[in-house]
Design a protein around this motif. Structure first.
Motif, mmCIF file in Angstrom:
data_model
loop_
_atom_site.group_PDB
_atom_site.id
_atom_site.type_symbol
_atom_site.label_atom_id
_atom_site.label_comp_id
_atom_site.label_asym_id
_atom_site.label_seq_id
_atom_site.Cartn_x
_atom_site.Cartn_y
_atom_site.Cartn_z
ATOM 1 N N VAL A 185 0.836 -1.203 0.000
ATOM 2 C CA VAL A 185 0.000 0.000 0.000
ATOM 3 C C VAL A 185 0.868 1.251 0.000
ATOM 4 C CG1 VAL A 185 -1.645 1.352 1.352
ATOM 5 C CG2 VAL A 185 -1.983 -1.115 1.077
ATOM 6 N N ARG A 186 1.923 1.250 0.835
ATOM 7 C CA ARG A 186 2.767 2.439 0.936
ATOM 8 C C ARG A 186 3.474 2.741 -0.377
ATOM 9 N NH1 ARG A 186 5.495 0.941 5.064
ATOM 10 N NH2 ARG A 186 7.478 0.409 4.086
ATOM 11 N N ILE A 187 3.995 1.730 -1.033
ATOM 12 C CA ILE A 187 4.690 1.945 -2.308
ATOM 13 C C ILE A 187 3.710 2.371 -3.391
ATOM 14 C CG2 ILE A 187 6.009 0.792 -4.129
ATOM 15 C CD1 ILE A 187 7.303 -0.937 -1.978
ATOM 16 N N THR A 188 2.540 1.718 -3.439
ATOM 17 C CA THR A 188 1.528 2.065 -4.456
ATOM 18 C C THR A 188 1.069 3.500 -4.288
ATOM 19 O OG1 THR A 188 0.769 -0.237 -4.508
ATOM 20 C CG2 THR A 188 -0.697 1.424 -5.442
ATOM 21 N N GLU A 189 0.793 3.899 -3.065
ATOM 22 C CA GLU A 189 0.356 5.278 -2.803
ATOM 23 C C GLU A 189 1.433 6.272 -3.198
ATOM 24 O OE1 GLU A 189 -0.734 5.321 1.290
ATOM 25 O OE2 GLU A 189 -2.765 4.545 0.938
ATOM 26 N N ALA A 190 2.677 5.928 -2.958
ATOM 27 C CA ALA A 190 3.769 6.836 -3.322
ATOM 28 C C ALA A 190 3.855 7.001 -4.836
ATOM 29 C CB ALA A 190 5.088 6.292 -2.768
ATOM 30 N N LEU A 191 3.637 5.917 -5.580
ATOM 31 C CA LEU A 191 3.674 5.995 -7.046
ATOM 32 C C LEU A 191 2.516 6.818 -7.586
ATOM 33 C CD1 LEU A 191 4.649 2.306 -7.946
ATOM 34 C CD2 LEU A 191 6.093 4.344 -8.166
ATOM 35 N N GLN A 192 1.350 6.656 -6.977
ATOM 36 C CA GLN A 192 0.163 7.370 -7.449
ATOM 37 C C GLN A 192 0.268 8.876 -7.243
ATOM 38 O OE1 GLN A 192 -2.989 5.390 -5.349
ATOM 39 N NE2 GLN A 192 -3.131 3.697 -6.841
ATOM 40 N N LYS A 193 1.111 9.296 -6.330
ATOM 41 C CA LYS A 193 1.266 10.725 -6.071
ATOM 42 C C LYS A 193 2.111 11.412 -7.151
ATOM 43 C CE LYS A 193 0.769 10.434 -1.038
ATOM 44 N NZ LYS A 193 1.450 10.604 0.264
ATOM 45 N N ILE A 194 2.792 10.596 -7.941
ATOM 46 C CA ILE A 194 3.612 11.181 -9.015
ATOM 47 C C ILE A 194 2.708 11.460 -10.226
ATOM 48 C CG2 ILE A 194 5.589 10.809 -10.545
ATOM 49 C CD1 ILE A 194 6.658 8.832 -8.480
ATOM 50 N N GLU A 195 2.625 12.716 -10.631
ATOM 51 C CA GLU A 195 1.732 13.113 -11.730
ATOM 52 C C GLU A 195 2.199 12.526 -13.062
ATOM 53 O OE1 GLU A 195 1.318 17.293 -11.867
ATOM 54 O OE2 GLU A 195 0.503 17.458 -9.841
ATOM 55 N N ASP A 196 1.208 12.096 -13.842
ATOM 56 C CA ASP A 196 1.439 11.582 -15.189
ATOM 57 C C ASP A 196 2.508 10.486 -15.219
ATOM 58 O OD1 ASP A 196 -0.383 13.475 -16.153
ATOM 59 O OD2 ASP A 196 1.214 14.990 -16.295
ATOM 60 N N PHE A 197 2.489 9.682 -14.163
ATOM 61 C CA PHE A 197 3.475 8.604 -14.112
ATOM 62 C C PHE A 197 2.786 7.291 -14.460
ATOM 63 C CE2 PHE A 197 5.791 5.232 -11.885
ATOM 64 C CZ PHE A 197 7.056 5.428 -12.399
ATOM 65 N N ASP A 198 3.318 6.634 -15.451
ATOM 66 C CA ASP A 198 2.768 5.350 -15.865
ATOM 67 C C ASP A 198 3.834 4.280 -15.636
ATOM 68 O OD1 ASP A 198 1.032 3.490 -16.813
ATOM 69 O OD2 ASP A 198 1.548 3.829 -18.924
ATOM 70 N N TYR A 199 3.388 3.100 -15.230
ATOM 71 C CA TYR A 199 4.363 2.044 -14.960
ATOM 72 C C TYR A 199 3.798 0.703 -15.398
ATOM 73 C CZ TYR A 199 1.388 1.259 -10.851
ATOM 74 O OH TYR A 199 0.319 1.024 -10.025
ATOM 75 N N ASP A 200 4.692 -0.209 -15.664
ATOM 76 C CA ASP A 200 4.333 -1.560 -16.069
ATOM 77 C C ASP A 200 3.929 -2.348 -14.829
ATOM 78 O OD1 ASP A 200 4.248 -4.218 -16.828
ATOM 79 O OD2 ASP A 200 5.889 -4.010 -18.264
ATOM 80 N N LYS A 201 2.666 -2.738 -14.787
ATOM 81 C CA LYS A 201 2.174 -3.424 -13.598
ATOM 82 C C LYS A 201 2.871 -4.784 -13.384
ATOM 83 C CE LYS A 201 -2.365 -1.259 -13.319
ATOM 84 N NZ LYS A 201 -3.841 -1.484 -13.260
ATOM 85 N N ASN A 202 3.145 -5.480 -14.466
ATOM 86 C CA ASN A 202 3.839 -6.768 -14.329
ATOM 87 C C ASN A 202 5.232 -6.577 -13.738
ATOM 88 O OD1 ASN A 202 1.711 -8.314 -15.362
ATOM 89 N ND2 ASN A 202 2.400 -8.012 -17.488
ATOM 90 N N ARG A 203 5.927 -5.569 -14.275
ATOM 91 C CA ARG A 203 7.270 -5.283 -13.740
ATOM 92 C C ARG A 203 7.184 -4.837 -12.279
ATOM 93 N NH1 ARG A 203 12.381 -3.808 -15.663
ATOM 94 N NH2 ARG A 203 13.729 -3.861 -13.822
#
Length: 290
Positions: A185-203
């Motif tokens: 949860v902590r890592i996911t929330e931190a990623l979501q706070k970055i604007e216009d950031f897209d990431y590979d869910k599998n990776r």
């Protein structure tokens, strides 16, 4: 059975108008550290005494003492009366001739003159030395009994502390799954706070698994559990296991420290601190184990 290195023994008996007393005390030490004090009467037997102490006591800082008191009217020191009288007459004559005062305390002066006191050399026969060794055995038996009593208390303390660590180890388990979820949860929330950031869910999942594996403490828990069992087995395997128990306690400390560094969870870290406290008490007392 656990034995302590701490102990004290004292025994005395009378032989041939002499009271012979033996005292022996022992404290903890990494090896056998012997201090032996014997009267001149028994000096030639010092090596036999040292060999006996080394064999019986094994380890510890040991102070051993034999002292002898004369309880009869006879003494090994004799006054050379002829020589004393000769000195007395010469001093008196010389004082009168030179016009000086004679000593107020004659005996204090005369007994200090060389050869006025004669010391008779005493020899110890086999009968007397056998008697002395029986007193030594009595004192050593007392010390051994003391060591066993102290060891019994140490044994109870170790059983209690090992049980406490085992219970705390079980208390960690409920927090492990919760800890993994919190990390995700902590890592996911931190990623979501970055604007216009897209990431590979599998990776992301692969990296998450790798990260969580780094936090896994199952191996440490398993090794610590084995160390706890091995400590109890070693403790109950016979005397003279103090050094080995110390080594096992060190290994237990390594596993506990690793769990603390990997925990990344407040409640788990608190449990680890409590485990360290229990282990420190074991380490402190294991220094006294023979």
């Amino acid at each position: 059975m656990v034995q302590s290195m701490t102990g004290f023994g004292k025994a005395s008996a009378e032989f041939n108008k002499r009271k012979i007393t033996v005292e022996v005390k022992s404290l903890n030490s990494k090896q056998l550290d012997l201090s032996v004090r014997l009267p001149n009467l028994y000096k030639e037997n010092e090596m036999a005494v040292r060999n006996l102490l080394s064999r019986v006591l094994e380890r510890g800082k040991v102070d051993f003492l034999i002292y002898v008191e004369n309880i009869g009217t006879e003494t090994a020191t004799q006054i050379n009366q002829t020589l004393l009288e000769g000195y007395y007459l010469q001093i008196k004559e010389t004082a009168g001739r030179l016009g000086i005062d004679t000593p107020q305390d004659w005996f204090q002066v005369l007994l200090r003159i060389p050869d006025v006191l004669k010391y008779e050399t005493q020899e110890v026969d086999e009968e007397e030395w056998s008697f002395v060794m029986k007193i030594v055995d009595d004192a050593l038996n007392q010390l051994q009994s003391f060591r066993k009593q102290e060891g019994s208390m140490l044994d109870k303390l170790f059983e209690e502390k090992i049980a406490n660590i085992s219970t705390l180890l079980s208390d960690i388990e409920p927090h492990e799954a919760e800890r993994v979820d919190k990390v995700k949860v902590r890592i996911t929330e931190a990623l979501q706070k970055i604007e216009d950031f897209d990431y590979d869910k599998n990776r992301f999942e692969q990296e998450m698994i790798y990260y969580i594996e780094k936090l896994d403490i199952n191996e440490e828990k398993s090794r610590l559990s084995n160390h706890l069992k091995y400590f109890l087995e070693t403790k109950n395997s016979g005397s003279g296991q103090g050094k080995k128990l110390g080594f096992i306690a060190q290994e237990m400390g390594r596993e506990i420290n690793t769990m603390g560094s990997k925990s990344n969870h407040a409640e788990m870290q608190q449990i680890v601190v409590r485990m360290k406290d229990e282990l420190e008490q074991i380490k402190e007392q294991v220094l006294n184990v023979l």
